[in-house]
Motif scaffolding. Structure first.
Motif, PDB file in Angstrom:
ATOM      1  N   THR A 273       0.824  -1.209   0.000  1.00 40.50           N
ATOM      2  CA  THR A 273       0.000   0.000   0.000  1.00 40.50           C
ATOM      3  C   THR A 273       0.862   1.263   0.000  1.00 40.50           C
ATOM      4  N   LEU A 274       1.887   1.293   0.835  1.00 42.20           N
ATOM      5  CA  LEU A 274       2.718   2.496   0.910  1.00 42.20           C
ATOM      6  C   LEU A 274       3.575   2.657  -0.351  1.00 42.20           C
ATOM      7  N   LEU A 275       4.067   1.555  -0.903  1.00 40.70           N
ATOM      8  CA  LEU A 275       4.814   1.641  -2.157  1.00 40.70           C
ATOM      9  C   LEU A 275       3.921   2.108  -3.299  1.00 40.70           C
ATOM     10  N   PHE A 276       2.686   1.605  -3.328  1.00 37.24           N
ATOM     11  CA  PHE A 276       1.716   2.022  -4.345  1.00 37.24           C
ATOM     12  C   PHE A 276       1.480   3.527  -4.250  1.00 37.24           C
ATOM     13  N   ALA A 277       1.252   4.023  -3.028  1.00 36.92           N
ATOM     14  CA  ALA A 277       0.980   5.449  -2.832  1.00 36.92           C
ATOM     15  C   ALA A 277       2.137   6.305  -3.330  1.00 36.92           C
ATOM     16  N   TYR A 278       3.352   5.848  -3.132  1.00 37.44           N
ATOM     17  CA  TYR A 278       4.519   6.609  -3.590  1.00 37.44           C
ATOM     18  C   TYR A 278       4.623   6.591  -5.113  1.00 37.44           C
ATOM     19  N   ALA A 279       4.454   5.401  -5.722  1.00 37.34           N
ATOM     20  CA  ALA A 279       4.689   5.254  -7.164  1.00 37.34           C
ATOM     21  C   ALA A 279       3.711   6.057  -7.999  1.00 37.34           C
ATOM     22  N   VAL A 280       2.425   6.041  -7.626  1.00 39.50           N
ATOM     23  CA  VAL A 280       1.426   6.687  -8.478  1.00 39.50           C
ATOM     24  C   VAL A 280       1.473   8.209  -8.377  1.00 39.50           C
ATOM     25  N   THR A 281       2.190   8.733  -7.400  1.00 35.10           N
ATOM     26  CA  THR A 281       2.318  10.192  -7.293  1.00 35.10           C
ATOM     27  C   THR A 281       3.571  10.707  -7.998  1.00 35.10           C
ATOM     28  N   ASN A 282       4.319   9.803  -8.621  1.00 31.49           N
ATOM     29  CA  ASN A 282       5.532  10.187  -9.350  1.00 31.49           C
ATOM     30  C   ASN A 282       5.400   9.777 -10.809  1.00 31.49           C
ATOM     31  N   PRO A 283       5.077  10.729 -11.702  1.00 34.54           N
ATOM     32  CA  PRO A 283       4.864  10.406 -13.120  1.00 34.54           C
ATOM     33  C   PRO A 283       6.058   9.733 -13.794  1.00 34.54           C
ATOM     34  N   GLY A 284       7.231   9.870 -13.212  1.00 32.11           N
ATOM     35  CA  GLY A 284       8.404   9.260 -13.812  1.00 32.11           C
ATOM     36  C   GLY A 284       8.630   7.814 -13.404  1.00 32.11           C
ATOM     37  N   THR A 285       7.747   7.257 -12.590  1.00 28.73           N
ATOM     38  CA  THR A 285       7.916   5.870 -12.158  1.00 28.73           C
ATOM     39  C   THR A 285       7.907   4.942 -13.370  1.00 28.73           C
ATOM     40  N   PRO A 286       8.960   4.154 -13.590  1.00 25.04           N
ATOM     41  CA  PRO A 286       9.012   3.286 -14.775  1.00 25.04           C
ATOM     42  C   PRO A 286       8.108   2.065 -14.626  1.00 25.04           C
ATOM     43  N   TYR A 287       7.841   1.424 -15.755  1.00 28.86           N
ATOM     44  CA  TYR A 287       6.948   0.261 -15.761  1.00 28.86           C
ATOM     45  C   TYR A 287       7.498  -0.871 -14.901  1.00 28.86           C
ATOM     46  N   TRP A 288       8.805  -1.104 -14.974  1.00 29.98           N
ATOM     47  CA  TRP A 288       9.377  -2.207 -14.196  1.00 29.98           C
ATOM     48  C   TRP A 288       9.171  -1.996 -12.695  1.00 29.98           C
ATOM     49  N   ALA A 289       9.186  -0.736 -12.252  1.00 26.31           N
ATOM     50  CA  ALA A 289       8.950  -0.452 -10.837  1.00 26.31           C
ATOM     51  C   ALA A 289       7.510  -0.771 -10.459  1.00 26.31           C
ATOM     52  N   PHE A 290       6.578  -0.425 -11.366  1.00 24.15           N
ATOM     53  CA  PHE A 290       5.186  -0.789 -11.118  1.00 24.15           C
ATOM     54  C   PHE A 290       5.032  -2.305 -11.004  1.00 24.15           C
ATOM     55  N   CYS A 291       5.757  -3.045 -11.833  1.00 27.99           N
ATOM     56  CA  CYS A 291       5.678  -4.510 -11.785  1.00 27.99           C
ATOM     57  C   CYS A 291       6.161  -5.039 -10.436  1.00 27.99           C
ATOM     58  N   LEU A 292       7.263  -4.487  -9.941  1.00 28.80           N
ATOM     59  CA  LEU A 292       7.781  -4.925  -8.650  1.00 28.80           C
ATOM     60  C   LEU A 292       6.810  -4.597  -7.517  1.00 28.80           C
ATOM     61  N   ILE A 293       6.222  -3.405  -7.563  1.00 30.28           N
ATOM     62  CA  ILE A 293       5.276  -3.008  -6.515  1.00 30.28           C
ATOM     63  C   ILE A 293       4.022  -3.862  -6.593  1.00 30.28           C
ATOM     64  N   ALA A 294       3.557  -4.138  -7.818  1.00 30.24           N
ATOM     65  CA  ALA A 294       2.389  -5.001  -7.980  1.00 30.24           C
ATOM     66  C   ALA A 294       2.662  -6.388  -7.408  1.00 30.24           C
ATOM     67  N   ALA A 295       3.909  -6.856  -7.525  1.00 29.80           N
ATOM     68  CA  ALA A 295       4.256  -8.165  -6.982  1.00 29.80           C
ATOM     69  C   ALA A 295       4.063  -8.210  -5.468  1.00 29.80           C
ATOM     70  N   THR A 296       4.372  -7.106  -4.776  1.00 25.33           N
ATOM     71  CA  THR A 296       4.207  -7.101  -3.316  1.00 25.33           C
ATOM     72  C   THR A 296       2.738  -7.142  -2.910  1.00 25.33           C
ATOM     73  N   ALA A 297       1.838  -6.744  -3.820  1.00 17.96           N
ATOM     74  CA  ALA A 297       0.410  -6.865  -3.524  1.00 17.96           C
ATOM     75  C   ALA A 297       0.015  -8.329  -3.355  1.00 17.96           C
TER      76      ALA A 297
END
Length: 485
Positions: free
Chosen positions: A108-132
């Motif tokens: 949840t906290l990683l998600f909140a950080y990533a979506v507020t940063n437009p520069g977050t790359p796709y691979w980072a989203f994949c890693l954060i999604a994995a923690t879900a």
């Protein structure tokens, strides 16, 4: 005897004990188990609807990337279900509920950080999604824990309620997230916020609820000494062919529920909606209907458990697969009537809109059937192991009593393994919808539903052949037919 939230004397099959003490304690643990598992499912599926809002938040991902993003948590969640189940026997149900609830702070906290940063790359989203996927593991540990609290005659209903409370977390996140983040929702009754989409709000809300679940488990739940088991003993159920058969069937029921729940928002968006004119586009807006499938599948799960208690799990499971075959074929038929929807063709979107009620109606029947099948299969698992224990010693003998206690431990371990394999369907279904070898999204969707229909037919045949077919007289002594499974 109770020691620091450990209960060492627990015999729910003793009617006097159950009436005097057991029922009250079991209900209290069930309530907070449902709450924690509910949050786990919500966090697990937070990407199912938020992925459809990522484009509106300024991120540029393809349809295949988005489907893969919603599939990743399901893969990780399915893999975590085995260690989460084993953790109940190792650490205790209350203790592991506290740990698993606290772990929800990571996604949840990683998600909140990533979506507020437009520069977050796709691979980072994949890693954060994995923690879900942490949230997906909660289901098996919760079910394994509650299995110890209830007598056999009530396991179907208790496990059905526990699972439904968790499953409905999928519907709640898909219903509430558009509202919380400022998107249009509730069939258009809630309007989009003028301030745009704020996905981080949903993540922060669930981070707070995860803290509540951790504290509640500490104060209101119990560990059972009778649930203690070593890892080797629990993993021994892998050698039982019934575990593998039930895992196969659970791919068809729960795998379908979680896979379709994850994919439904994107399926609607890609096939029935175009983004022009802004802000809500033309056709069917996905956020209005995305939660309905998970809601239907969740509320029918306890019905499946109740029907299984009354008529036998195998009969109900066969009926569920029959319903899934018919309704999935009907969904495929409606898609054959729909014109592939280019991203900016308003005329085609309006034509497809006329077919959406049939698509949605048949799809909800798929969810209803999968929910009933989820409840009935989880009734079958403890019944199978108890039936095997019933072949040990004479009724009332110490050998029979020991075998029945061991059967409960084995069933709880099997629940985790079966749940892990079944949840793999949640990864495979979105992946099939995004088939990289099929260039057109609509063609991939049609092919996927055809494959699923054939698979459900295979599940129905296995259910009948293993659990309902009358055995040859020479094999009647080891048959599972006619024992309430």
């Amino acid at each position: 005897m109770t020691r620091r939230r450990w209960i060492d004397d627990w015999d729910p099959e003793d009617e006097a004990f159950w009436a005097e003490t057991g029922a009250k304690v079991a209900r209290r643990n069930l309530v907070w188990s449902i709450f924690s598992e509910h949050l786990g499912f919500s966090v697990w599926l937070i990407w199912s609807v938020s992925s459809a809002f990522l484009l509106a938040s300024g991120f540029t991902f393809t349809a295949q990337e988005l489907f893969f993003l919603v599939a990743i948590p399901n893969l990780v969640g399915s893999l975590l279900r085995v260690p989460y189940t084993l953790a109940v026997g190792r650490f205790g149900g209350r203790n592991w509920t506290m740990i698993s609830a606290a772990l929800l702070l990571v996604p949840t906290l990683l998600f909140a950080y990533a979506v507020t940063n437009p520069g977050t790359p796709y691979w980072a989203f994949c890693l954060i999604a994995a923690t879900a996927g942490f949230g997906g593991g909660n289901f098996s540990s919760s079910m394994a824990n509650i299995n110890f609290f209830y007598p056999t005659r009530l396991k179907g209903a208790a496990l059905g309620l526990n699972a439904a409370g968790g499953n409905i977390g999928v519907a709640i996140i898909q219903f509430c997230l558009p509202i919380v983040v400022g998107g249009a929702a509730v069939f258009g009754l809630v309007k989009a916020s003028d301030g745009g989409i704020h996905l981080e709000r949903a993540a922060l809300l669930y981070a707070g609820l995860a803290i509540v679940a951790t504290v509640a488990a500490y104060f209101f739940m119990d560990n059972l000494g009778t649930a203690k088991s070593d890892v080797r003993a629990q993993l021994s159920v892998l050698r039982n062919k019934q575990t593998l058969i039930m895992a196969f069937l659970y791919i068809g029921t729960f795998g379908s529920f979680i896979g379709y729940s994850a994919a439904m928002p994107l399926l609607i968006k890609l096939n029935f909606w175009v983004p022009e004119p802004a802000p809500l586009g033309t056709g069917i807006f996905f956020a209005y209907y995305a939660f309905l499938g998970a809601l239907v599948g969740s509320v029918t799960r306890p019905l499946g458990g109740w029907l299984a208690d009354r008529y036998g799990g195998a009969k109900v499971t066969l009926g569920a697969f029959t319903g899934m075959i018919v309704s999935t074929a009907a969904v495929l038929w409606t898609l054959l009537q729909v014109t592939p929807n280019p991203t900016a063709d308003v005329a085609i979107a309006e034509d497809n809109k006329a077919w959406f009620p049939l698509f949605l109606g048949f799809f909800l029947l798929v969810f209803a059937s999968s929910g009933i099948g989820n409840g009935s299969t989880y009734k079958m698992i403890p019944a199978i192991f108890r039936t095997e224990a019933g072949r040990t010693g004479a009724p009332g003998s110490p050998e029979r009593a020991a075998a029945e206690l061991n059967a409960t431990k084995r069933a709880s371990a099997a629940i985790g393994i079966i749940g892990a394999v079944g949840a793999m369907g949640g990864f495979l279904i979105p992946l099939t919808f995004s088939s990289p070898w099929v260039t057109a999204p609509m063609d991939a969707t049609k092919t996927a539903f055809f494959i699923f229909t054939v698979f459900y037919l295979a599940c129905a045949v296995v259910t009948w052949a293993v659990y309902l077919r009358k055995p040859h007289p020479a094999k009647a002594a080891v048959s599972y037919a006619g024992v309430g499974i």
